[in-house]
Design a protein around this motif. Structure first.
Motif, short mmCIF file in Angstrom:
data_model
loop_
_atom_site.label_atom_id
_atom_site.label_comp_id
_atom_site.label_asym_id
_atom_site.label_seq_id
_atom_site.Cartn_x
_atom_site.Cartn_y
_atom_site.Cartn_z
N LYS A 211 0.82 -1.22 0.00
CA LYS A 211 0.00 0.00 0.00
C LYS A 211 0.85 1.27 0.00
CE LYS A 211 -2.18 -0.98 3.78
NZ LYS A 211 -1.40 -2.20 4.08
N SER A 212 1.84 1.33 0.90
CA SER A 212 2.65 2.54 1.02
C SER A 212 3.44 2.81 -0.25
CB SER A 212 3.60 2.43 2.22
OG SER A 212 2.86 2.39 3.42
N TRP A 213 4.02 1.76 -0.82
CA TRP A 213 4.77 1.90 -2.08
C TRP A 213 3.85 2.40 -3.18
CZ3 TRP A 213 3.97 -0.23 -6.87
CH2 TRP A 213 4.98 -0.01 -7.81
N LEU B 152 -1.41 16.75 -1.32
CA LEU B 152 -1.24 16.63 0.13
C LEU B 152 -1.18 15.14 0.47
CD1 LEU B 152 -1.15 17.85 2.98
CD2 LEU B 152 -3.67 17.81 2.98
N PHE B 153 -0.09 14.74 1.13
CA PHE B 153 0.16 13.33 1.44
C PHE B 153 0.20 13.19 2.96
CE2 PHE B 153 2.27 9.32 1.69
CZ PHE B 153 2.07 8.68 0.48
N LEU C 94 3.33 12.24 12.73
CA LEU C 94 4.55 12.70 12.08
C LEU C 94 5.60 11.61 12.05
CD1 LEU C 94 6.04 15.07 10.80
CD2 LEU C 94 6.74 15.80 13.09
N ALA C 95 5.68 10.82 13.14
CA ALA C 95 6.66 9.74 13.21
C ALA C 95 6.40 8.70 12.13
CB ALA C 95 6.62 9.08 14.59
N ALA C 96 5.14 8.32 11.95
CA ALA C 96 4.78 7.35 10.91
C ALA C 96 5.07 7.91 9.52
CB ALA C 96 3.31 6.97 11.03
N LEU C 97 4.83 9.20 9.34
CA LEU C 97 5.10 9.85 8.06
C LEU C 97 6.59 9.79 7.74
CD1 LEU C 97 3.84 11.70 5.79
CD2 LEU C 97 4.61 13.62 7.18
N VAL D 217 3.14 17.84 -0.61
CA VAL D 217 3.23 18.34 0.76
C VAL D 217 2.96 17.21 1.73
CG1 VAL D 217 2.32 20.00 2.42
CG2 VAL D 217 2.45 20.61 -0.02
N LEU D 218 3.87 16.98 2.68
CA LEU D 218 3.72 15.91 3.65
C LEU D 218 3.09 16.46 4.92
CD1 LEU D 218 7.22 14.18 3.23
CD2 LEU D 218 5.09 13.73 1.99
N GLY D 219 2.01 15.84 5.37
CA GLY D 219 1.30 16.34 6.54
C GLY D 219 0.87 15.23 7.48
N TYR D 220 0.31 15.64 8.62
CA TYR D 220 -0.16 14.68 9.62
C TYR D 220 -1.33 15.28 10.39
CZ TYR D 220 2.21 17.47 13.16
OH TYR D 220 2.60 18.50 14.00
N CYS D 221 -2.11 14.42 11.07
CA CYS D 221 -3.26 14.86 11.86
C CYS D 221 -3.32 14.03 13.14
CB CYS D 221 -4.56 14.69 11.08
SG CYS D 221 -4.72 15.71 9.62
#
Length: 231
Positions: free
Chosen positions: A9-11, A30-31, A36-39, A73-77
């Motif tokens: 999935k991630s690949w 937006l990805f 943040l750690a998992a990102l 753009v790398l983001g997290y929630c």
């Protein structure tokens, strides 16, 4: 895209994001991962290696900028209201990696930002991509939209598509990590059905853990009035 663990999935998400950025100049992507750690562990390092000499990485802004004007753009929630930082912004594409880790509130808030950025140089219809496994805080909303296909208000079936993947589909993993497959096969029954077989009707703690859609679901029919009912 997903269902079981080990399906790539991630690949697939990273590769799709990069292909879109290269094919559509100026596209804004937006990805997201929940934390943040998992990102960082699952995507930042891999993307920096993959895009070396192709796109410039701005560590302060956590974004890759391509020569054609495209951005990833790398983001997290992590917290519920972290999603509000994207309010008022427009992204042509939003990726939610491990979508079942996001709440329905976060998902709905992100749909408000999934619109034309006005910067894409090609004719492009805004869209969202999801990868996930069964379970997690977002299990119910993901299952409703993509598995049960139970739509509300203006939701349309043609807007949602589910592609199931299993570890057995991942030839690279099957060849290089055969012990991982054995690990999934040896999980407790409920978790094995979810993580190995991608069964969305199974989750930890459910009352009827023997539930099988092929056995226990029938086409709707008028229930005779003399049948005993349990509530």
């Amino acid at each position: 895209y997903g269902g079981a663990r080990g399906g790539g999935k991630s690949w697939a998400a990273r590769t799709k994001a990069v292909m879109l950025a290269l094919a559509h100049g100026g596209i804004q992507i937006l990805f997201l991962r929940r934390t943040l750690a998992a990102l960082r562990e699952n995507h930042t390092h891999q993307l920096r290696k993959m895009l070396k000499g192709v796109a410039k990485y701005n560590a302060a802004l956590r974004e890759f900028v391509f020569e054609n004007g495209s951005r990833i753009v790398l983001g997290y929630c992590a917290a519920e209201d972290d999603v509000l930082q994207y309010q008022g912004q427009g992204y042509d594409v939003i990726f939610m990696e491990e979508a079942t880790q996001f709440t329905e509130f976060q998902y709905n808030a992100l749909t408000e930002s999934n619109r034309s950025s006005g910067m894409c140089k090609t004719d492009f219809m805004p869209r969202m991509y999801f990868t996930c496994n069964p379970g997690g805080v977002g299990h119910v909303w993901v299952k409703r939209l993509f598995i049960d296909r139970n739509y509300r208000r203006s939701e349309q079936a043609s807007d949602y598509r589910f592609i199931k993947s299993l570890v057995y589909d991942n030839e690279y993993l099957m060849k290089h990590s055969p012990d991982y497959v054995k690990t999934l096969e040896n999980l407790p029954e409920a978790r094995r059905r979810a993580m190995l077989e991608g069964d969305w009707d199974i989750f930890e703690g459910q009352y009827f853990d023997e539930f099988d859609r092929g056995i226990h679901v029938v086409k709707p029919f008028e229930i005779p009035k003399d049948w005993r009912r349990y509530i």
